[in-house]
Design an enzyme around this catalytic site. Structure first.
Site, PDB file in Angstrom:
ATOM      1  CE1 TYR A  24      -4.087   1.938   0.433  1.00 51.22           C
ATOM      2  CE2 TYR A  24      -2.673   3.534   1.410  1.00 51.22           C
ATOM      3  CZ  TYR A  24      -3.912   3.028   0.768  1.00 51.22           C
ATOM      4  OH  TYR A  24      -4.580   4.142   0.597  1.00 51.22           O
TER       5      TYR A  24
ATOM      6  CG  PHE B 235      -7.326  16.034 -24.646  1.00 46.76           C
ATOM      7  CD1 PHE B 235      -6.910  15.669 -25.866  1.00 46.76           C
ATOM      8  CD2 PHE B 235      -7.717  15.370 -23.507  1.00 46.76           C
ATOM      9  CE1 PHE B 235      -7.467  14.301 -26.244  1.00 46.76           C
ATOM     10  CE2 PHE B 235      -8.105  13.902 -23.907  1.00 46.76           C
ATOM     11  CZ  PHE B 235      -7.917  13.618 -24.842  1.00 46.76           C
ATOM     12  CB  THR B 236     -12.220  16.255 -24.423  1.00 48.24           C
ATOM     13  OG1 THR B 236     -11.263  15.122 -24.667  1.00 48.24           O
ATOM     14  CG2 THR B 236     -12.579  16.465 -26.035  1.00 48.24           C
TER      15      THR B 236
ATOM     16  CG  ASP C 195      -1.098  16.816 -21.845  1.00 48.50           C
ATOM     17  OD1 ASP C 195      -0.622  16.029 -21.785  1.00 48.50           O
ATOM     18  OD2 ASP C 195      -2.338  17.195 -22.088  1.00 48.50           O
TER      19      ASP C 195
ATOM     20  CE  LYS D 288      -4.779   9.092 -24.719  1.00 50.26           C
ATOM     21  NZ  LYS D 288      -5.234  10.528 -24.408  1.00 50.26           N
TER      22      LYS D 288
ATOM     23  NE  ARG E 179     -12.753  13.633 -31.031  1.00 48.83           N
ATOM     24  CZ  ARG E 179     -12.751  13.326 -29.722  1.00 48.83           C
ATOM     25  NH1 ARG E 179     -11.847  13.596 -28.995  1.00 48.83           N
ATOM     26  NH2 ARG E 179     -13.850  13.043 -29.056  1.00 48.83           N
TER      27      ARG E 179
ATOM     28  CG  PHE F 282     -18.242  12.732 -28.420  1.00 45.04           C
ATOM     29  CD1 PHE F 282     -18.125  13.743 -27.347  1.00 45.04           C
ATOM     30  CD2 PHE F 282     -17.279  11.745 -28.007  1.00 45.04           C
ATOM     31  CE1 PHE F 282     -17.137  14.048 -26.567  1.00 45.04           C
ATOM     32  CE2 PHE F 282     -16.462  11.749 -26.937  1.00 45.04           C
ATOM     33  CZ  PHE F 282     -16.133  13.095 -26.430  1.00 45.04           C
TER      34      PHE F 282
HETATM   35  C1  PLP Z   1      -5.394  11.279 -23.251  1.00 42.91           C
HETATM   36  C2  PLP Z   1      -4.813  12.698 -23.028  1.00 42.91           C
HETATM   37  C3  PLP Z   1      -5.142  13.222 -22.001  1.00 42.91           C
HETATM   38  C4  PLP Z   1      -6.087  12.639 -20.729  1.00 42.91           C
HETATM   39  O1  PLP Z   1      -5.735  11.333 -20.588  1.00 42.91           O
HETATM   40  P1  PLP Z   1      -6.421  10.218 -19.936  1.00 42.91           P
HETATM   41  O2  PLP Z   1      -5.803   9.055 -19.578  1.00 42.91           O
HETATM   42  O3  PLP Z   1      -7.288   9.814 -21.106  1.00 42.91           O
HETATM   43  O4  PLP Z   1      -7.495  10.508 -19.001  1.00 42.91           O
HETATM   44  C5  PLP Z   1      -4.752  14.454 -21.590  1.00 42.91           C
HETATM   45  N1  PLP Z   1      -3.881  15.230 -22.453  1.00 42.91           N
HETATM   46  C6  PLP Z   1      -3.568  14.508 -23.872  1.00 42.91           C
HETATM   47  C7  PLP Z   1      -2.840  15.341 -24.665  1.00 42.91           C
HETATM   48  C8  PLP Z   1      -4.211  13.283 -23.904  1.00 42.91           C
HETATM   49  O5  PLP Z   1      -3.907  12.882 -25.105  1.00 42.91           O
END
Ligand code: PLP
Length: 488
Positions: free
Chosen positions: A86, A138-139, A229, A272, A395, A461
């Site tokens: 843990y 990013f979304t 990011d 990713k 998209r 979506f």
């Molecule tokens: C996918 C992604 C995120 C979010 O990550 P998740 O693991 O899907 O929550 C944030 N920023 C970028 C550039 C991404 O490609």
């Protein structure tokens, strides 16, 4: 004819553009291609939304690269020696070591995925009225900034929105726009500047190291923090090494270190690239670390596992080390580049130059005869699934929302994204995807529009359902049978 040792030499040209796989495949998963009639039935029961298809009906799944990449033998084997605990796990120590080696950051806060990192960063730094300038959103980033009362400003150059471009760095922030924005908004309202490596939603397009250095200078001038990011950082570094004159011939590792050195906070989604789950926030600042640290046990889990299993911590630690291996990183950009150039040769409109994560087909041109109000990109994605059994992602306007009067807010771009999960598909599968898309392009007039029958109020979506405006899907299947005969 030239003679070499008495033999006639045949003039021959070696191909230099074959995107070679620098790995071999030892574990495989079977695929099935169901007949076109079944594909029509399947997409109909999925409400013409590819998120609602089951993989039993999918031949090539190009929906996303998130959590669907192939892991290496080294990653899988490390997962068996995970030190489950843990708190204080040795596996976490390995992760710390990898982050220090690859990113040059001494502190790491593990989280369960990228958006969880965004939640913690937003909770720590965004307040009502905050403004966050960035190259592109990013979304999930946008949602977390907004939910904490902030707003974003996208300061890309106009080239970023051009479908066919030769600009190698469409992900750059416009420094002039940034400085103007800071002066107009007041630096005190800006908690940080955000740069996204291989900018996802504009086609996986990178920024240059020169640009990041310029942005850092502006950040310093106004005393602002720079957040990177790094979800797709390996590919951005690869593009820098291959496209930016000043850094040609440098290693991906040295470029990665320079990029991370310019940022106060580096965060990423490990889904990713490096692993199938996980993510992290990294920094060298005691102050920033302490500002975020207490949020991790609250939202994720203890500081040495962050809501994921220790096996996944091991996979991430190893995966990070692999992002400095050019042979591993380059496979995906090379395949995407190949696919993009082949599609362009066939006259199919596609976002250029090729970027990271996938190939983006321009529905605005592909189905120019379908009105934007009938969801061009969504119609193309459904038609392509029927024609090929390949699952892409919409998209465009279907991924957008409505205004207060209930009218669709039209998206700036209508794209069908065909993601290429890293090291998952072979070149013949990519060739098949290109060939079927070419067939569809020649029959594009058969594609018609869609309309919503079930529309959720947020993120429509994912689970929304649509129907075709007329019998176009049946006509498409008829044309397919005529041209392909008995084949699937
Ligand atoms: C996918 C992604 C995120 C979010 O990550 P998740 O693991 O899907 O929550 C944030 N920023 C970028 C550039 C991404 O490609």
């Amino acid at each position: 004819m030239e003679k070499i040792n008495g033999n006639a030499a045949v003039k021959f040209f070696a191909r230099k553009d074959i995107p070679l796989e620098m790995h071999k495949v030892r574990i495989v998963q079977s695929l099935k291609l169901v007949p076109v009639e079944r594909r029509l039935e399947a997409i109909r029961s999925a409400g013409f939304n590819t998120f609602l298809l089951g993989t039993e009906d999918i031949f090539l799944d190009m929906l996303t690269d998130s959590g669907t990449n192939a892991m290496s033998d080294n990653q899988i084997s490390k997962m068996f020696v995970a030190d489950d605990a843990y708190a204080g796990s040795q596996s976490f120590k390995k992760l710390e070591k990898s982050v220090l080696e690859v990113f040059g950051k001494k502190y790491i806060l593990p989280v369960h995925q990228g958006r969880a990192a965004e939640n913690i960063i937003s909770k720590a730094f965004i307040k009502e009225g905050s403004l966050v300038p960035m190259n592109y959103h990013f979304t999930t980033t946008l949602a977390h900034i907004q939910i904490n009362g902030g707003k974003i400003a996208e300061l890309f150059r106009s080239e970023a929105m051009k479908i066919k471009s030769t600009d190698p760095f469409k992900g750059n922030i416009d420094p002039e726009k940034l400085e103007k924005f800071i002066l107009e908004s007041g630096p005190e309202n800006i908690p940080f500047i955000r740069m996204e490596a291989s900018t996802n939603l504009i086609g996986g397009q990178p920024f240059s190291l020169k640009n990041m250095k310029e942005i850092r200078k502006i950040a310093d001038k106004y005393g602002l923090m720079l957040v990177l990011d790094a979800s797709l950082i390996g590919e951005n570094a690869y593009f820098i090494v291959n496209r930016e004159e000043e850094y040609k011939g440098q290693t991906i590792h040295s470029v990665l270190l320079s990029m991370c050195d310019l940022a106060d906070i580096v965060y990423f989604s490990a889904r990713k690239v490096t692993s199938s789950r996980g993510g992290a926030i990294c920094t060298n600042s005691d102050e920033l670390y302490n500002k975020m640290k207490h949020l991790v046990p609250l939202y994720e889990g203890f500081l040495t596992y962050g809501g994921i299993s220790i096996r996944e911590i091991e996979a991430m630690a190893q995966g990070l080390l692999e992002t400095i291996d050019e042979d591993i990183v380059k496979q995906s950009p090379l395949f995407i580049d190949y696919m993009v150039r082949e599609l362009d040769k066939l006259g199919i409109p596609v976002v250029m130059p090729g970027g990271a994560l996938g190939c983006h087909v321009d529905a605005t041109q592909f189905v120019a005869h379908v009105p934007q109000s009938q969801y061009q990109a969504a119609a193309l994605v459904s038609a392509y699934y029927i024609a090929a059994g390949v699952r892409g992602m919409e998209r465009g306007t279907m991924s957008s929302t409505r205004d207060e009067n209930g009218n669709d807010i039209f998206s700036e771009m209508e794209l069908m994204r065909l993601a290429l999960p890293r090291r998952v598909f072979t070149l013949s599968q990519v060739e098949y995807a290109i060939d079927r898309l070419n067939w569809l392009y020649h029959n594009r007039k058969l594609i018609g529009g869609l309309r919503f029958v079930e529309e959720p109020p947020v993120l429509r979506f994912f689970t929304g359902r649509l129907e075709p405006v007329n019998e176009w899907p049946e006509k498409l299947v008829e044309a397919f049978r005529k041209d392909f005969g008995e084949s699937l």
